[in-house]
Design an enzyme around this catalytic site. Structure first.
Site, PDB file in Angstrom:
ATOM      1  N   GLY A   1       0.817  -1.203   0.000  1.00 47.70           N
ATOM      2  CA  GLY A   1       0.000   0.000   0.000  1.00 47.70           C
ATOM      3  C   GLY A   1       0.850   1.252   0.000  1.00 47.70           C
ATOM      4  O   GLY A   1       2.077   1.194   0.065  1.00 47.70           O
TER       5      GLY A   1
ATOM      6  N   ALA B   1       8.449   4.689   4.647  1.00 46.42           N
ATOM      7  CA  ALA B   1       8.935   4.170   5.923  1.00 46.42           C
ATOM      8  C   ALA B   1       9.104   5.273   6.961  1.00 46.42           C
ATOM      9  O   ALA B   1       8.748   5.093   8.131  1.00 46.42           O
ATOM     10  CB  ALA B   1      10.260   3.436   5.706  1.00 46.42           C
TER      11      ALA B   1
ATOM     12  N   LYS C   1       3.885   0.299 -10.255  1.00 47.02           N
ATOM     13  CA  LYS C   1       3.878   1.699  -9.803  1.00 47.02           C
ATOM     14  C   LYS C   1       5.289   2.241  -9.636  1.00 47.02           C
ATOM     15  O   LYS C   1       5.521   3.447  -9.821  1.00 47.02           O
ATOM     16  CB  LYS C   1       3.058   1.843  -8.524  1.00 47.02           C
ATOM     17  CG  LYS C   1       3.586   1.069  -7.310  1.00 47.02           C
ATOM     18  CD  LYS C   1       4.502   1.892  -6.428  1.00 47.02           C
ATOM     19  CE  LYS C   1       5.054   1.070  -5.281  1.00 47.02           C
ATOM     20  NZ  LYS C   1       5.935   1.870  -4.401  1.00 47.02           N
TER      21      LYS C   1
END
Length: 332
Positions: free
Chosen positions: A137, A141, A192
């Site tokens: 998703g 981080a 992506k």
């Protein structure tokens, strides 16, 4: 709950910190020096500098002991290695006879040589193991480490894996959604990153917000076409692990893949960029695999082709953009 996180890069460290706020969590790294630094400072100065880790988080350089922590049926193992290291980690688990009951992985991409998705690698190495899947998703981080809100999706054919993962992660500022479209989640997470390089190139060339929006939208179409051909469901690509992750990675200043694109647009060589980056940019690693899979399924992916031309075929970024603009008009 007992949780073992295998891999102390930025993402593994951030999630281990989140998990340790609620669960008995061990973070493993093969680098004993890094483990010593973490144990002393409770900060990962190499990969997530400035983010304080909970005092309850424990660190381990011995993989067998870390796996022992996750062997209970009520425990969870989180594999936080890059795609390139996934097979070796799984094989080591199997050879040690230390395979946890429930496993989720964080990597995004395709295995370079085989062009397999992570779940296919898992199926090969851990035959018969079913309580597993990707956790994916739109997430950086550093923001997770800072406790900022985030929403992720776990995908698995196993209800037990989904339930165990939700129970582990769904607390504080983190929301976890669940589903069973493993292919869709993994394709979205891989493609992506390639598309983010394209938007980085456009941003680096100063092509404007209109161009960025066009690349994201037409890139989503490429992702959806390939995902459908590989068995993913259409609705997955408009969810968190498709459109959501694409928007974040293509526009966020913390995106390594977007940074690669912007630096390429400035004229730097790919080798120089990757050496300076010091971290994995999965879009570079999996771009060839994405294009090869598209070609083998007769899927048109011109943006992905343009990225590969810039990365590997010596095409100048501005020339790659010009080639996209010269394509024939077609129905949307």
């Amino acid at each position: 709950m007992k949780v073992a996180v295998l891999g102390a890069g930025a993402w593994g460290t951030a999630l281990a910190g989140h998990l340790a706020a609620r669960h008995d969590t061990v973070l493993w790294a093969r680098d004993a020096t890094l483990i010593s630094e973490l144990s002393t400072s409770h900060e990962n100065a190499r990969y997530l500098a400035g983010v304080a880790l909970p005092s309850t988080l424990r660190f381990q350089a011995n993989l067998e002991l870390a796996l022992n922590h996750a062997l209970d049926d009520a425990a969870l193992c989180v594999v936080a290695t890059p795609v390139a290291g996934l097979r070796a980690m799984l094989r080591t688990m199997r050879d040690m006879r230390k395979v946890p009951s429930h496993i989720v992985w964080l990597c995004k991409g395709f295995e370079a040589d085989s062009q397999l998705m992570p779940h296919q690698v898992v199926a090969q190495e851990l035959s018969g193991h079913t309580s597993n899947g990707p956790l994916s998703g739109p997430s950086f981080a550093r923001e997770v480490g800072q406790g900022l809100p985030v929403a992720l999706t776990v995908a698995s054919a196993s209800a037990a894996c989904r339930e165990r993962t939700v129970a582990a992660f769904h607390h504080g500022a983190m929301r976890i959604y669940s589903g069973d479209d493993v292919v869709g989640v993994e394709v979205g997470g891989a493609v992506k990153n390639v598309l983010a390089i394209a938007t980085g190139i456009a941003d680096g060339l100063g092509l404007g917000l209109n161009a960025r929006a066009a690349l994201i939208t037409r890139g989503l179409a490429e992702m959806s076409r390939l995902g459908a051909a590989l068995g993913g469901r259409a609705e997955t690509f408009t969810g968190l692990t498709g459109l959501g992750d694409l928007i974040l990675t293509a526009t966020g200043d913390l995106s390594r893949n977007r940074t690669v694109g912007m630096q390429l647009a400035s004229g730097r060589s790919l080798d120089d960029i990757l050496n300076a980056l010091g971290h994995v940019a999965e879009g570079v690693r999996c771009a060839r695999s994405v294009l090869s899979l598209a070609q083998s399924h007769a899927i048109d992916m011109p943006i992905t082709q343009a990225v590969c031309d810039v990365l590997f075929n010596g095409v100048a970024p501005r020339d790659a953009v010009s080639a996209l603009l010269r394509r024939d008009a077609k129905p949307e």
